[in-house]
Design a protein around this motif. Structure first.
Motif, PDB file in Angstrom:
ATOM      1  N   ILE A 177       0.836  -1.205   0.000  1.00 28.08           N
ATOM      2  CA  ILE A 177       0.000   0.000   0.000  1.00 28.08           C
ATOM      3  C   ILE A 177       0.869   1.253   0.000  1.00 28.08           C
ATOM      4  CG2 ILE A 177      -1.737   1.274   1.344  1.00 28.08           C
ATOM      5  CD1 ILE A 177      -2.124  -1.775   2.616  1.00 28.08           C
ATOM      6  N   VAL A 178       0.547   2.162  -0.925  1.00 24.49           N
ATOM      7  CA  VAL A 178       1.247   3.450  -0.966  1.00 24.49           C
ATOM      8  C   VAL A 178       0.220   4.536  -0.677  1.00 24.49           C
ATOM      9  CG1 VAL A 178       2.521   5.079  -2.397  1.00 24.49           C
ATOM     10  CG2 VAL A 178       2.840   2.632  -2.726  1.00 24.49           C
ATOM     11  N   LEU A 179       0.497   5.328   0.345  1.00 25.00           N
ATOM     12  CA  LEU A 179      -0.363   6.478   0.649  1.00 25.00           C
ATOM     13  C   LEU A 179       0.250   7.721   0.028  1.00 25.00           C
ATOM     14  CD1 LEU A 179      -0.486   4.993   4.029  1.00 25.00           C
ATOM     15  CD2 LEU A 179      -2.568   6.208   3.450  1.00 25.00           C
ATOM     16  N   PHE A 180      -0.561   8.449  -0.742  1.00 23.69           N
ATOM     17  CA  PHE A 180      -0.091   9.684  -1.380  1.00 23.69           C
ATOM     18  C   PHE A 180      -0.910  10.846  -0.839  1.00 23.69           C
ATOM     19  CE2 PHE A 180      -0.721  13.073  -4.394  1.00 23.69           C
ATOM     20  CZ  PHE A 180       0.506  13.275  -5.009  1.00 23.69           C
ATOM     21  N   ASP A 181      -0.262  11.994  -0.608  1.00 25.54           N
ATOM     22  CA  ASP A 181      -1.003  13.204  -0.230  1.00 25.54           C
ATOM     23  C   ASP A 181      -0.120  14.412  -0.530  1.00 25.54           C
ATOM     24  OD1 ASP A 181      -3.709  13.447   1.765  1.00 25.54           O
ATOM     25  OD2 ASP A 181      -2.508  15.281   1.561  1.00 25.54           O
ATOM     26  N   ILE A 182      -0.746  15.583  -0.659  1.00 21.48           N
ATOM     27  CA  ILE A 182       0.063  16.794  -0.837  1.00 21.48           C
ATOM     28  C   ILE A 182       0.599  17.277   0.514  1.00 21.48           C
ATOM     29  CG2 ILE A 182      -0.828  17.691  -3.027  1.00 21.48           C
ATOM     30  CD1 ILE A 182      -2.799  19.408  -1.335  1.00 21.48           C
ATOM     31  N   ALA A 183      -0.019  16.861   1.599  1.00 23.25           N
ATOM     32  CA  ALA A 183       0.463  17.255   2.930  1.00 23.25           C
ATOM     33  C   ALA A 183       1.754  16.502   3.231  1.00 23.25           C
ATOM     34  CB  ALA A 183      -0.597  16.937   3.982  1.00 23.25           C
ATOM     35  N   GLU A 184       2.834  17.252   3.495  1.00 22.91           N
ATOM     36  CA  GLU A 184       4.131  16.598   3.695  1.00 22.91           C
ATOM     37  C   GLU A 184       4.206  15.891   5.038  1.00 22.91           C
ATOM     38  OE1 GLU A 184       7.569  18.992   2.853  1.00 22.91           O
ATOM     39  OE2 GLU A 184       6.676  19.595   0.931  1.00 22.91           O
ATOM     40  N   GLY A 185       4.707  14.674   5.021  1.00 25.91           N
ATOM     41  CA  GLY A 185       4.892  13.924   6.254  1.00 25.91           C
ATOM     42  C   GLY A 185       3.671  13.112   6.653  1.00 25.91           C
TER      43      GLY A 185
ATOM     44  N   ASP B  36       1.120  -9.037   6.446  1.00 30.35           N
ATOM     45  CA  ASP B  36       2.329  -8.667   5.712  1.00 30.35           C
ATOM     46  C   ASP B  36       1.937  -7.835   4.500  1.00 30.35           C
ATOM     47  OD1 ASP B  36       4.628  -9.958   7.072  1.00 30.35           O
ATOM     48  OD2 ASP B  36       3.399 -11.742   6.763  1.00 30.35           O
ATOM     49  N   SER B  37       2.098  -6.537   4.626  1.00 27.01           N
ATOM     50  CA  SER B  37       1.859  -5.603   3.519  1.00 27.01           C
ATOM     51  C   SER B  37       2.916  -4.530   3.629  1.00 27.01           C
ATOM     52  CB  SER B  37       0.493  -4.914   3.661  1.00 27.01           C
ATOM     53  OG  SER B  37      -0.560  -5.784   3.402  1.00 27.01           O
ATOM     54  N   GLY B  38       3.557  -4.208   2.504  1.00 19.67           N
ATOM     55  CA  GLY B  38       4.462  -3.070   2.522  1.00 19.67           C
ATOM     56  C   GLY B  38       3.623  -1.805   2.639  1.00 19.67           C
ATOM     57  N   LEU B  39       4.008  -0.896   3.518  1.00 16.98           N
ATOM     58  CA  LEU B  39       3.259   0.362   3.676  1.00 16.98           C
ATOM     59  C   LEU B  39       4.231   1.519   3.555  1.00 16.98           C
ATOM     60  CD1 LEU B  39       1.039  -1.028   6.426  1.00 16.98           C
ATOM     61  CD2 LEU B  39       0.082   0.666   4.872  1.00 16.98           C
ATOM     62  N   SER B  40       3.940   2.448   2.634  1.00 16.88           N
ATOM     63  CA  SER B  40       4.812   3.610   2.493  1.00 16.88           C
ATOM     64  C   SER B  40       3.977   4.840   2.191  1.00 16.88           C
ATOM     65  CB  SER B  40       5.842   3.375   1.390  1.00 16.88           C
ATOM     66  OG  SER B  40       5.184   3.119   0.175  1.00 16.88           O
ATOM     67  N   GLY B  41       4.586   6.005   2.445  1.00 16.59           N
ATOM     68  CA  GLY B  41       3.912   7.270   2.156  1.00 16.59           C
ATOM     69  C   GLY B  41       4.734   8.074   1.175  1.00 16.59           C
ATOM     70  N   THR B  42       4.074   8.895   0.357  1.00 12.27           N
ATOM     71  CA  THR B  42       4.798   9.678  -0.637  1.00 12.27           C
ATOM     72  C   THR B  42       4.082  10.994  -0.923  1.00 12.27           C
ATOM     73  OG1 THR B  42       5.702   9.640  -2.891  1.00 12.27           O
ATOM     74  CG2 THR B  42       3.618   8.524  -2.576  1.00 12.27           C
ATOM     75  N   ASN B  43       4.850  11.976  -1.407  1.00 10.68           N
ATOM     76  CA  ASN B  43       4.267  13.239  -1.859  1.00 10.68           C
ATOM     77  C   ASN B  43       4.494  13.430  -3.358  1.00 10.68           C
ATOM     78  OD1 ASN B  43       5.592  14.153   1.170  1.00 10.68           O
ATOM     79  ND2 ASN B  43       3.396  14.397   0.814  1.00 10.68           N
ATOM     80  N   THR B  44       5.000  12.377  -4.022  1.00 15.60           N
ATOM     81  CA  THR B  44       5.212  12.503  -5.466  1.00 15.60           C
ATOM     82  C   THR B  44       4.532  11.340  -6.187  1.00 15.60           C
ATOM     83  OG1 THR B  44       7.269  11.264  -5.358  1.00 15.60           O
ATOM     84  CG2 THR B  44       7.458  13.662  -5.202  1.00 15.60           C
ATOM     85  N   TYR B  45       4.076  11.654  -7.405  1.00 20.53           N
ATOM     86  CA  TYR B  45       3.319  10.645  -8.146  1.00 20.53           C
ATOM     87  C   TYR B  45       4.170   9.445  -8.571  1.00 20.53           C
ATOM     88  CZ  TYR B  45      -1.161  13.014  -8.108  1.00 20.53           C
ATOM     89  OH  TYR B  45      -2.349  13.543  -7.698  1.00 20.53           O
ATOM     90  N   GLU B  46       5.509   9.629  -8.643  1.00 23.42           N
ATOM     91  CA  GLU B  46       6.364   8.479  -8.980  1.00 23.42           C
ATOM     92  C   GLU B  46       6.065   7.294  -8.057  1.00 23.42           C
ATOM     93  OE1 GLU B  46       7.393  11.569  -8.947  1.00 23.42           O
ATOM     94  OE2 GLU B  46       9.213  11.890 -10.133  1.00 23.42           O
ATOM     95  N   GLY B  47       5.707   7.616  -6.826  1.00 22.22           N
ATOM     96  CA  GLY B  47       5.471   6.571  -5.824  1.00 22.22           C
ATOM     97  C   GLY B  47       4.323   5.633  -6.156  1.00 22.22           C
ATOM     98  N   ILE B  48       3.426   6.061  -7.033  1.00 24.67           N
ATOM     99  CA  ILE B  48       2.277   5.183  -7.333  1.00 24.67           C
ATOM    100  C   ILE B  48       2.552   4.325  -8.573  1.00 24.67           C
ATOM    101  CG2 ILE B  48       0.716   6.932  -6.357  1.00 24.67           C
ATOM    102  CD1 ILE B  48      -0.471   7.147  -9.320  1.00 24.67           C
ATOM    103  N   ALA B  49       3.768   4.411  -9.116  1.00 23.55           N
ATOM    104  CA  ALA B  49       4.071   3.743 -10.388  1.00 23.55           C
ATOM    105  C   ALA B  49       3.714   2.259 -10.354  1.00 23.55           C
ATOM    106  CB  ALA B  49       5.550   3.920 -10.724  1.00 23.55           C
ATOM    107  N   GLY B  50       3.046   1.821 -11.403  1.00 24.71           N
ATOM    108  CA  GLY B  50       2.728   0.399 -11.561  1.00 24.71           C
ATOM    109  C   GLY B  50       1.620  -0.113 -10.657  1.00 24.71           C
TER     110      GLY B  50
END
Ligand code: A3D
Length: 320
Positions: A30-38, A57-71
């Motif tokens: 799971i990748v969480l994306f938001d414009i709010a930093e952090g 067991d799930s990978g969990l990460s956060g991002t502020n850039t769209y590259e993070g949602i790739a694929g």
């Protein structure tokens, strides 16, 4: 086999709950994306720290850039501003349309093969705009509303009849909002239509109408109670059911805001109809017979959605 990847665009109240449910159900990384930093990073870490306790067991990460949602295999969109007390869904139109433009561009570039579920309000207009902005096939872009509206109707009916929520089925058609069309004829307790239950004396026609109205006002009831936001547990659970049907090719029959290309006499619009969700996204739209009263309610709902779409076209002429 690699795990599925689920991107959540918007990591607010619904986004965080989506991440939790997707983790608990081990639907994928799971990748969480938001414009709010952090904030997406913080929620991802907090949830990851719950995984040893709950045993998933799930990978969990956060991002502020769209590259993070790739694929990503599934993208669930809640980005935008939620409805505040006294604010209509229509007030949200202008702000959230701009958000859909950014999100659509991000999905187009980084996750063009995903199944996209939109939750951002006003739902039927936003999912229509998101499909246009992203350029993804219409069967891969869908709006979540009917599962939630039906769940509210089912819960209210189960409470009324003192029966299990599992034994109540309900169908809600039309746009998400005050003009939604709960279909009492196609809603049942263990297969017995509500219209028959009225004849059997389980409830009066007036009481049924009150429950229908409470369903229509379901979102506003929660907003009125929370005061600082809108519903998030049930909306998240509903979208996860749709995502799971796609990822596991379950072919669930679920009411969703789907793209109509002639069905129900409508073209180039999204509105709530019964669908089948499987590995190909929206695999079928089920066209049920509507009687004249139901058709009149559905047409009114369609007109209300078309009004919002026309407003979108005025704000953003590229959509026309
Ligand atoms: P909230 O907790 O405010 O989360 C929205 C998130 O979107 C926030 O974290 C924002 O920072 C983020 N955001 C804002 N702009 C952008 C952007 N341009 N790109 C990426 N992220 C952005 O709201 P919520 O989670 O409670 O609700 C989200 C949406 O769902 C709102 O539009 C609600 O109205 C809608 N909603 C729909 C239903 C339906 O049944 C259709 C039900 C409940 C809520």
């Amino acid at each position: 086999m690699a795990r599925n990847k689920i991107a959540l665009i918007g990591s607010g109240q619904i986004g965080g709950t989506l991440a939790h449910l997707a983790g608990l159900k081990e639907l994928g990384d799971i990748v969480l994306f938001d414009i709010a930093e952090g904030m997406p990073q913080g929620k991802a870490l907090d949830l990851a720290e719950s995984s040893p306790v709950d045993g998933f067991d799930s990978g969990l990460s956060g991002t502020n850039t769209y590259e993070g949602i790739a694929g990503s295999d599934v993208v669930i969109v809640t980005a935008g501003v939620p409805r505040k007390p006294g604010m209509s869904r229509d007030d949200l139109l202008e702000i959230n349309l701009k958000v859909m433009e950014q999100v659509g561009a991000g999905i187009k570039k980084y996750a063009p093969d995903a199944f996209v579920i939109c939750i951002t309000n006003p739902l039927d207009a936003m999912v229509w705009a998101l499909q246009k902005f992203s350029g993804l096939p219409a069967n891969k872009v869908v709006g979540m509303a009917g599962v939630l509206d039906s769940a509210r109707f089912r819960y209210f009916l189960a409470e009324e009849f003192k029966v299990s929520v599992e034994d109540v089925t309900a169908f809600v058609l039309g746009g998400h909002g005050d003009t939604m069309v709960p279909l009492t004829r196609y809603s049942t307790v263990a297969g017995v239509p509500l219209t028959d239950l009225v004849k059997m004396g389980w409830l009066t026609a007036e009481r049924l109408e009150e429950i229908v109205q409470r369903t229509r006002d379901g979102g506003a009831e929660i907003v009125g109670l929370l005061k600082t936001g809108s519903a998030f547990y049930a909306p998240a659970a509903s979208a996860i059911q749709m995502a799971e049907s796609y990822l596991k090719d379950k072919k669930r029959v679920l009411p969703c805001a789907a793209y109509l290309d002639g069905q129900y006499g409508q073209k180039d619009m999204y509105v709530g109809v019964p669908t089948v969700i499987g590995e190909n996204g929206i695999e079928r739209i089920i066209e049920i017979d509507l009687n004249s009263d139901e058709k009149a309610m559905f047409d009114k709902s369609v007109a209300s959605v078309n009004g919002l779409v026309d407003a979108c076209k005025k704000i953003q002429p590229a959509l026309a």
